[in-house]
Design an enzyme around this catalytic site. Structure first.
Site, PDB file in Angstrom:
ATOM      1  N   GLN A 122       0.840  -1.193   0.000  1.00  0.00           N
ATOM      2  CA  GLN A 122       0.000   0.000   0.000  1.00  0.00           C
ATOM      3  C   GLN A 122       0.882   1.252   0.000  1.00  0.00           C
ATOM      4  OE1 GLN A 122      -2.291   1.524   3.527  1.00  0.00           O
ATOM      5  NE2 GLN A 122      -4.056   0.773   2.356  1.00  0.00           N
ATOM      6  N   TYR A 131      -6.382  10.033   4.828  1.00  0.00           N
ATOM      7  CA  TYR A 131      -5.059  10.366   4.314  1.00  0.00           C
ATOM      8  C   TYR A 131      -5.148  11.169   3.008  1.00  0.00           C
ATOM      9  CZ  TYR A 131      -3.743   7.268   8.069  1.00  0.00           C
ATOM     10  OH  TYR A 131      -3.614   6.689   9.305  1.00  0.00           O
ATOM     11  N   CYS A 180      -9.166  -5.738  22.511  1.00  0.00           N
ATOM     12  CA  CYS A 180      -8.713  -4.701  23.459  1.00  0.00           C
ATOM     13  C   CYS A 180      -9.026  -3.308  22.914  1.00  0.00           C
ATOM     14  CB  CYS A 180      -7.210  -4.812  23.689  1.00  0.00           C
ATOM     15  SG  CYS A 180      -6.642  -6.412  24.279  1.00  0.00           S
TER      16      CYS A 180
END
Length: 350
Positions: free
Chosen positions: A101, A168, A333
């Protein structure tokens, strides 16, 4: 028959199954200059060995001033080719195909890296700010992406993925929430897509015709309807696949999700996009169980499923699913400890 383990092609690249490792930055793994470490190589090889058909290497920066963090992998010079090629070789050895990427963070660049942050147009939300790119800077970054793609091919990757999601740089051009330009790179959807279109055209001129070029995009880039049109235009431009996630922000798409659908709205957005294009579509976001993945493929809702955190918890996730063996489940988490430091993940194995 479990269709999750049937082959599938992206262009001429044949994947042995429909399971994808999505790009996830391994913070603290690379060194301070963004060079590949043994830790990076071992991480990707373990997941390839664990059965994933396609590995998409994490967001790798095409310009040293466009990084998220100092240790983000780099591809802005030929010096990075050797290390990146070791990741490719390690994954190919186990039958996985490998994309990388390509990324520039734009207004999300850390001020510790570059105080003069740039984006599509002047932006300040009270927490983060950046200035409008000049046309000359657009051309420079365009060449950086093109050169990054050429280096990726030299390193042996089977393809690249433009990062056009998650707030982004490319999405800062796509989004009306950021892009207020009045020239050829702002205003209409055609103009807002012009930057990535020019990058794609430049890449296609420089790489082998079998080299895969795709994009990660949002299904909520300003809204679902606009994103559907974007997807159609990406296909018309010559993108070889779409990897559908979220765009500039996490504004939910305005659509009713059936009670029987086993995943979240982000994955559902990918299934809607697939209905409107003929190129392969990868769906992603919190697909953690074999049942979810199988549902999406068996019902032809997606072509490929990206399994992220479940692969971080269990490097052998894909093989375990195929063998019918128990998987090591992600503990969910919050916040995810992996994205601070992979060594802190309670499931991490050194």
């Amino acid at each position: 028959m479990n269709l999750l383990f049937t082959p599938h092609k992206i262009k001429k690249v044949e994947l042995k199954n429909r399971v994808v490792l999505p790009p996830m930055v391994c913070f603290t793994f690379a060194d301070a200059n963004g060079f590949v470490s043994e830790k990076n190589i071992n991480h990707y090889e373990a997941i390839a060995k664990g059965g994933a058909g396609l590995i998409i290497v994490e967001a790798t920066c095409i310009n040293k001033n466009g990084r998220l963090s100092p240790e983000q992998l780099g591809i802005w010079s030929d010096d990075y080719i050797e290390g990146l090629s070791k990741i490719v070789q390690a994954c190919h050895k186990h039958g996985a195909k490998v994309f990388i990427q390509l990324h520039h963070a734009g207004l999300r660049v850390s001020k510790a890296i570059n105080e003069d942050t740039i984006t599509s147009s002047d932006y300040d939300d009270g927490k983060i700010s950046a200035r409008e790119m000049t046309k000359e800077e657009i051309q420079t970054i365009k060449e950086d992406f093109i050169n990054g793609a050429v280096r990726a091919e030299k390193a042996g990757f089977d393809g690249i993925e433009f990062h056009g999601a998650h707030s982004y740089l490319f999405t800062q051009f796509f989004s009306e929430k950021v892009n207020k330009r009045t020239d050829g790179y702002g205003g209409s959807l055609e103009n807002r897509l012009r930057f990535v279109k020019e990058v794609l055209e430049g890449v296609k001129q420089k790489v082998n015709e079998d080299f895969v070029v795709g994009i990660r995009m949002g299904s909520n880039e300003n809204d679902l309807e606009t994103s559907i049109e974007m997807a159609k235009r990406f296909e018309a431009m010559g993108m070889d696949y779409l990897h559908v996630s979220t765009g500039f922000d996490n504004t939910k798409i305005n659509v009713e999700i059936p009670d029987s659908f086993p995943c979240n709205w982000i994955v559902y957005g990918g299934t809607i996009i697939k209905e409107h294009v003929s190129i392969p579509v990868i769906g992603v976001n919190s697909i953690k169980t074999p049942e979810q993945a199988q549902y999406l493929i068996h019902n032809n809702l997606l072509d490929l499923v990206a399994i992220g955190r479940a692969h971080l918890a269990d490097y052998d996730f894909t093989n375990h699913v195929e063998e019918g063996a128990p998987i090591i489940e992600c503990l969910g988490c919050r916040p995810c400890k992996w994205f601070t430091n992979g060594d802190n993940c309670p499931r991490h194995r050194s």
